[in-house]
Motif scaffolding. Structure first.
Motif, short mmCIF file in Angstrom:
data_model
loop_
_atom_site.label_atom_id
_atom_site.label_comp_id
_atom_site.label_asym_id
_atom_site.label_seq_id
_atom_site.Cartn_x
_atom_site.Cartn_y
_atom_site.Cartn_z
N ASP A 180 0.83 -1.19 0.00
CA ASP A 180 0.00 0.00 0.00
C ASP A 180 0.87 1.25 0.00
N SER A 183 -1.51 7.41 1.67
CA SER A 183 -2.73 8.01 1.16
C SER A 183 -2.44 9.35 0.49
N LEU A 190 -6.70 7.29 9.16
CA LEU A 190 -6.95 5.88 8.89
C LEU A 190 -7.52 5.16 10.09
N THR A 229 -4.24 -1.12 8.01
CA THR A 229 -4.00 -1.93 6.81
C THR A 229 -4.33 -3.41 7.03
N SER A 232 -8.04 -3.82 7.25
CA SER A 232 -8.74 -3.74 5.96
C SER A 232 -8.67 -5.07 5.22
N THR A 255 -4.76 2.00 1.58
CA THR A 255 -5.56 1.49 2.70
C THR A 255 -6.84 2.28 2.86
N ARG A 258 -9.41 1.25 0.35
CA ARG A 258 -9.95 -0.08 0.65
C ARG A 258 -10.97 0.00 1.78
#
Length: 287
Positions: A180, A183, A190, A229, A232, A255, A258
């Motif tokens: 990943d 972002s 997150l 992560t 997810s 992440t 997702r």
């Protein structure tokens, strides 16, 4: 736990049902499992993925923050034996397999003398094999008297196939590792997003219990201190019966994206279950 219906995010148009079954997959390998709060979602029209529902056993306790002690770098290129299956394995998930097809028995004999790792990659007879998969590491195995193998595997790193090295007696490919990326939104929270997804999961489970006449007891801690992560990946592994949707989640390299997709799917499901609950209250006999 049987949830009556799971609805996709806005990127899909179909709905799904929850069930607790074992399936014989098209490559003649039994996939045995024990279901625990799984969401079974049917196929939808995400760009290219497939159809048959299969079963993957996982639980929050199966997931760890780091899936391998020597995690490879994303620019490493390695050769990896591939095991095409009609399911999607996520990092951290547990996958039981019983193997009796000759070429994969050969593969297992080789792996048991090397590093016990192979690539699980989603495949469908109609549309072929995906490019992105997940390493399965054999953590327990039993060789049966007729040379079959019973394996317990754990999902490790994700990978992308870059080149097929050989096809016989089993597939071997060059792969690069998939991770990943940070972002795009620097202020993306997150942890808060993961908490929202957990709340939605609990609401879906609680309402489905009510619809199925089960006690509305407090739902257990689903996240269990997982970072966003791996959490997810855990959430994606519960969306069973919809390998195309799971494959789409596996391929995402963000992440936040997702978790947002999973949150939307769970929100749509919750709306459906709320409507079904209202109908049941008005027309009890219809249940």
């Amino acid at each position: 736990m049987a949830l009556p219906q799971i609805l996709h995010s806005s990127s899909s148009s179909s709905s799904s049902i929850i069930s607790h079954k074992s399936y014989l997959n098209p490559t003649n390998h039994y996939i045995n499992h024990t279901t625990n709060n799984k969401f079974f979602i049917p196929p939808h029209h995400h760009r290219r993925r497939r159809k048959p529902p299969t079963s993957l056993h996982c639980s929050a306790s199966s997931f760890s923050e780091k899936h391998h002690t020597n995690s490879p770098k994303s620019d490493d290129v390695v050769e990896l034996p591939l095991f095409p299956l009609p399911l999607v394995l996520f990092p951290g998930a547990i996958l039981p397999l019983q193997i009796f097809e000759f070429r994969y028995r050969i593969m297992m004999h080789t792996l048991l003398h090397t590093d016990l790792r192979f690539g699980v990659i989603y495949t469908d007879a109609a549309t072929g094999t995906a490019d992105v998969g997940c390493v399965g590491e054999v953590i327990k195995h039993e060789r049966l008297v007729d040379d079959r193998f019973f394996l317990i595997c754990k999902g490790q790193e994700r990978f992308r196939v870059t080149k097929l090295v050989r096809t016989k007696p089993y597939l071997v490919a060059q792969v690069t590792w998939l991770e990943d990326r940070p972002s795009e939104k620097v202020d993306e929270d997150l942890d808060a997003l993961a908490n929202d997804v957990e709340i939605h999961m609990k609401d879906v489970i609680r309402l489905s219990n009510r619809l199925n006449g089960k006690p509305e007891k407090e739902v257990q801690d689903l996240r269990r201190n997982l970072f966003p992560t791996p959490f997810s990946f855990f959430v994606g592994s519960t969306f069973e019966g919809a390998p195309r949707e799971q494959q789409a989640l596996l391929e995402l390299e963000d992440t936040a994206m997702r978790l947002k997709r999973e949150k939307e799917t769970l929100r749509n499901t919750l709306n459906y279950l709320s409507a079904a609950s209202a109908v049941k209250d008005v027309f009890p006999s219809s249940s």
